[in-house]
Each structure stands twice: as structure tokens, then as C-alpha cells.
Design an enzyme around this catalytic site. Structure first.
Site, PDB file in Angstrom:
ATOM      1  N   ASP A 178      38.265  43.240  40.795  1.00 43.04           N
ATOM      2  CA  ASP A 178      36.788  43.206  40.772  1.00 43.04           C
ATOM      3  C   ASP A 178      36.175  43.639  42.102  1.00 43.04           C
ATOM      4  O   ASP A 178      36.773  43.464  43.160  1.00 43.04           O
ATOM      5  CB  ASP A 178      36.342  41.778  40.433  1.00 43.04           C
ATOM      6  CG  ASP A 178      34.880  41.731  40.037  1.00 43.04           C
ATOM      7  OD1 ASP A 178      34.311  42.783  39.679  1.00 43.04           O
ATOM      8  OD2 ASP A 178      34.301  40.629  40.089  1.00 43.04           O
ATOM      9  N   HIS A 230      35.372  52.797  41.858  1.00 43.75           N
ATOM     10  CA  HIS A 230      36.493  52.746  40.906  1.00 43.75           C
ATOM     11  C   HIS A 230      37.642  53.631  41.388  1.00 43.75           C
ATOM     12  O   HIS A 230      38.808  53.273  41.261  1.00 43.75           O
ATOM     13  CB  HIS A 230      36.022  53.191  39.515  1.00 43.75           C
ATOM     14  CG  HIS A 230      35.027  52.237  38.898  1.00 43.75           C
ATOM     15  ND1 HIS A 230      35.255  50.879  38.833  1.00 43.75           N
ATOM     16  CD2 HIS A 230      33.804  52.443  38.333  1.00 43.75           C
ATOM     17  CE1 HIS A 230      34.218  50.290  38.252  1.00 43.75           C
ATOM     18  NE2 HIS A 230      33.323  51.213  37.943  1.00 43.75           N
ATOM     19  N   LEU A 281      59.760  46.466  37.618  1.00 42.71           N
ATOM     20  CA  LEU A 281      58.439  45.862  37.404  1.00 42.71           C
ATOM     21  C   LEU A 281      57.855  46.274  36.045  1.00 42.71           C
ATOM     22  O   LEU A 281      57.911  47.445  35.675  1.00 42.71           O
ATOM     23  CB  LEU A 281      57.490  46.356  38.512  1.00 42.71           C
ATOM     24  CG  LEU A 281      56.013  45.975  38.351  1.00 42.71           C
ATOM     25  CD1 LEU A 281      55.796  44.496  38.657  1.00 42.71           C
ATOM     26  CD2 LEU A 281      55.126  46.835  39.259  1.00 42.71           C
TER      27      LEU A 281
HETATM   28  C1  FPP Z   1      35.547  45.705  38.139  1.00 42.85           C
HETATM   29  O1  FPP Z   1      34.689  46.196  39.160  1.00 42.85           O
HETATM   30  C2  FPP Z   1      36.503  46.716  37.779  1.00 42.85           C
HETATM   31  C3  FPP Z   1      36.588  47.315  36.570  1.00 42.85           C
HETATM   32  C4  FPP Z   1      35.690  46.996  35.458  1.00 42.85           C
HETATM   33  C5  FPP Z   1      37.599  48.337  36.288  1.00 42.85           C
HETATM   34  C6  FPP Z   1      38.828  48.321  37.131  1.00 42.85           C
HETATM   35  C7  FPP Z   1      39.346  49.693  37.134  1.00 42.85           C
HETATM   36  C8  FPP Z   1      40.002  50.321  38.112  1.00 42.85           C
HETATM   37  C9  FPP Z   1      40.466  49.671  39.344  1.00 42.85           C
HETATM   38  C10 FPP Z   1      40.316  51.772  38.018  1.00 42.85           C
HETATM   39  C11 FPP Z   1      40.896  52.294  36.740  1.00 42.85           C
HETATM   40  C12 FPP Z   1      42.077  51.580  36.216  1.00 42.85           C
HETATM   41  C13 FPP Z   1      43.353  52.034  36.149  1.00 42.85           C
HETATM   42  C14 FPP Z   1      44.373  51.209  35.496  1.00 42.85           C
HETATM   43  C15 FPP Z   1      43.779  53.308  36.728  1.00 42.85           C
HETATM   44  P1  FPP Z   1      33.135  46.213  38.896  1.00 42.85           P
HETATM   45  O2  FPP Z   1      32.746  47.572  38.508  1.00 42.85           O
HETATM   46  O3  FPP Z   1      32.790  45.152  37.894  1.00 42.85           O
HETATM   47  O4  FPP Z   1      32.591  45.841  40.294  1.00 42.85           O
HETATM   48  P2  FPP Z   1      31.230  45.078  40.570  1.00 42.85           P
HETATM   49  O5  FPP Z   1      31.388  43.684  40.020  1.00 42.85           O
HETATM   50  O6  FPP Z   1      31.152  45.088  42.052  1.00 42.85           O
HETATM   51  O7  FPP Z   1      30.143  45.852  39.906  1.00 42.85           O
END
Ligand code: FPP
Length: 260
Positions: A37, A54, A148
Site C-alpha cells: 500500500d 505503481h 519460493l
Molecule cells: C495500493 O496502493 C496498491 C495497489 C492497489 C496495487 C499494488 C500493485 C503494484 C505494486 C504493482 C503491480 C503489481 C504486480 C504484481 C506487478 P494505492 O494505490 O492504494 O496507494 P494509496 O493508498 O497511497 O492511494
């Protein structure tokens, strides 16, 4: 509990070798779960589009997978896309799916070489075709690996998982394959997407939000939580090592009494 409570974290200039020496390799978690997150806030804080957050988040994932391989961790489950993430603007959903596809194609040889087995939890059959194809490619190529297990939670929701599990159990009862009296905790665990995986030993949530967000609701019953205000894109090998060292100092009692 969090990085700020850990005296090690306060000591500046501590290098990775020192951290690794502080780690007891015989007491590592078998299964680690991460809510990745803070990507969006990380980007906004830097006046960048959320997509950049992201993208940086994928780099953090790469680093964490690399360290899991080095430390011979058995299972890493990462929350990559929740059943609620469909509420985001279509453009952001498209970017997340694109990053997933790019990650899988660019990392597959490396993952395979390192013995990583790619798997998923969640209803992946509603993901875009390109994501489904990339996942199929990665899972097929790595299915016989025994290092893993990189478990990607995609279109995953803990409540939906429980509903699906309950439906399966009800079906088996209806068909006479299962007696209600025989339903126990193992029956429920076995009907979840995580199937035979052991419950996570450690849950890591960066970004300063202290909630479970519909992740592994059943499986987290006795999981140790490690929470930090660090945003996921800033989560690096050091941070991960701190989390592991902190985990090793926990006294896990599972509702019982501590054994000396
Ligand atoms: C939360 O951050 C994160 C996500 C909803 C997506 C996580 C995805 C990745 C790390 C990249 C793609 C995944 C893979 C497996 C390659 P947020 O957008 O909710 O952050 P915020 O709370 O600060 O808005």
C-alpha cells in the site's frame, strides 16, 4: 510493532550485512503476506501521477522477491489487486494490469532461474485477456519449481473467498460427500483459495494505514502484524530485514502460554 519501535531502525549507517547477521535464519517466517500500500500517496507527494507510484511499487516487489529467494522463504503472498480495486478509474485499472503483464514477461526468466513458482489467489478469470495469458505463461513455466511460491492476490477479496468456500462446502453436503458434523477448521481452510498453504506467519502493511482491507480474513487469525508508515515504493531490502528481525523477537503464543 512498527519500524519506529525498533531500536535497530534508529541506528543510522547500519548496513545490510549487519542486519543479515542480526537475523536468525532458523527462525524465519515460512509464509509472508504483504499489502503493498501507499503507491498513490508516494507519487502524489512527489507531484507525480499515481501510475508512477505503481511503477515504483513493482520495483519494491522485485527487491522483496529477490530477498525472499536469498533467505529461502517458502511463500510470499502479495495483495496486487483487490475485489474493491475495480472502483478505481478505468485508466488506473489499465495501468495496474499493464504493470502486471510487464512484470511477468520481464521477470519470468529470472524467477524461473531462481526456482520461484508463480501462483495466484482470487478470481483471475475476469482479468483482461492479456493478464490471464501472462499469468498462464508464468504459472505453466514455473509449476515444477520448488523454491519460493510467489502468490499473487488478484481480484482477491477475503469475504468473496469465504463465500466461495462456503458454497463449495454446501455443495459437498448437498451431494452427500460431506456430513455437517464433520466440518471443522481444516475443512474451511482447505476450501479457501489458499488451500494447503499454511497461514501467514507475518503480515506487512506499509503506508501507515492500520487495517486488514479484506485480505486473508480467515488466515490472519494468529499472524504477526508489522506496520510501518513507509510507503510501499520506499520499502527496500533494509526495511524488509528490519521487519524480519522484529518478527523474530515476537513471542507467539497462539492463545496458549509461552514455553521457555
Ligand atoms: C495500493 O496502493 C496498491 C495497489 C492497489 C496495487 C499494488 C500493485 C503494484 C505494486 C504493482 C503491480 C503489481 C504486480 C504484481 C506487478 P494505492 O494505490 O492504494 O496507494 P494509496 O493508498 O497511497 O492511494
Amino acid at each position: 510493532m512498527s519500524t519506529s519501535d525498533n531500536p535497530l531502525f534508529k541506528s543510522e549507517n547500519i548496513n545490510e550485512d549487519e542486519l543479515k547477521r542480526a537475523l536468525n535464519c532458523s527462525k524465519l517466517p515460512c509464509h509472508i503476506a504483504i499489502i503493498m500500500d501507499g503507491n498513490g500517496r508516494w507519487a502524489v507527494n512527489k507531484n507525480m501521477p499515481r501510475a508512477e507510484g505503481h511503477r515504483a511499487g513493482v520495483e519494491s516487489l522485485r527487491k522483496v522477491v529477490e530477498l525472499c529467494v536469498e533467505l529461502k522463504i517458502n511463500i510470499l503472498t502479495v495483495y496486487a489487486f483487490s475485489t474493491e480495486n475495480w472502483k478505481r478509474p478505468q485508466e488506473e485499472i489499465n495501468i495496474l494490469m499493464k504493470l502486471l503483464v510487464e512484470y511477468l514477461y520481464s521477470e519470468i526468466n529470472n524467477l524461473h532461474k531462481n526456482g520461484v513458482r508463480v501462483s495466484t489467489i482470487g478470481n483471475t478469470w475476469v482479468l483482461p485477456q492479456s493478464a490471464q495469458e501472462a499469468l498462464k505463461m508464468a504459472m505453466t513455466k514455473t509449476c515444477n519449481n520448488n523454491g519460493l511460491t510467489l502468490n499473487l492476490a488478484l481480484n482477491y477479496g477475503g469475504r468473496m473467498e469465504l463465500v466461495d468456500g462456503i458454497k463449495d462446502i454446501a455443495r459437498e453436503v448437498f451431494e452427500g460427500k460431506l456430513s455437517p458434523e464433520d466440518i471443522d477448521e481444516n475443512t474451511v481452510s482447505g476450501h479457501l483459495y489458499t488451500g494447503d498453504y499454511p497461514d501467514p506467519d507475518l503480515l506487512i502493511r506499509p503506508s501507515g494505514d492500520f487495517r486488514v482491507s479484506n485480505f486473508l480474513l480467515w488466515q490472519l487469525a494468529y499472524t504477526e502484524f508489522w506496520l510501518t508508515t513507509i510507503m510501499w515504493p520506499d520499502f527496500d531490502r533494509h526495511t524488509f530485514l528490519y521487519a524480519l528481525i522484529d518478527f523474530q523477537n515476537r513471542k507467539r503464543r497462539f492463545g496458549g502460554l509461552e514455553h521457555s
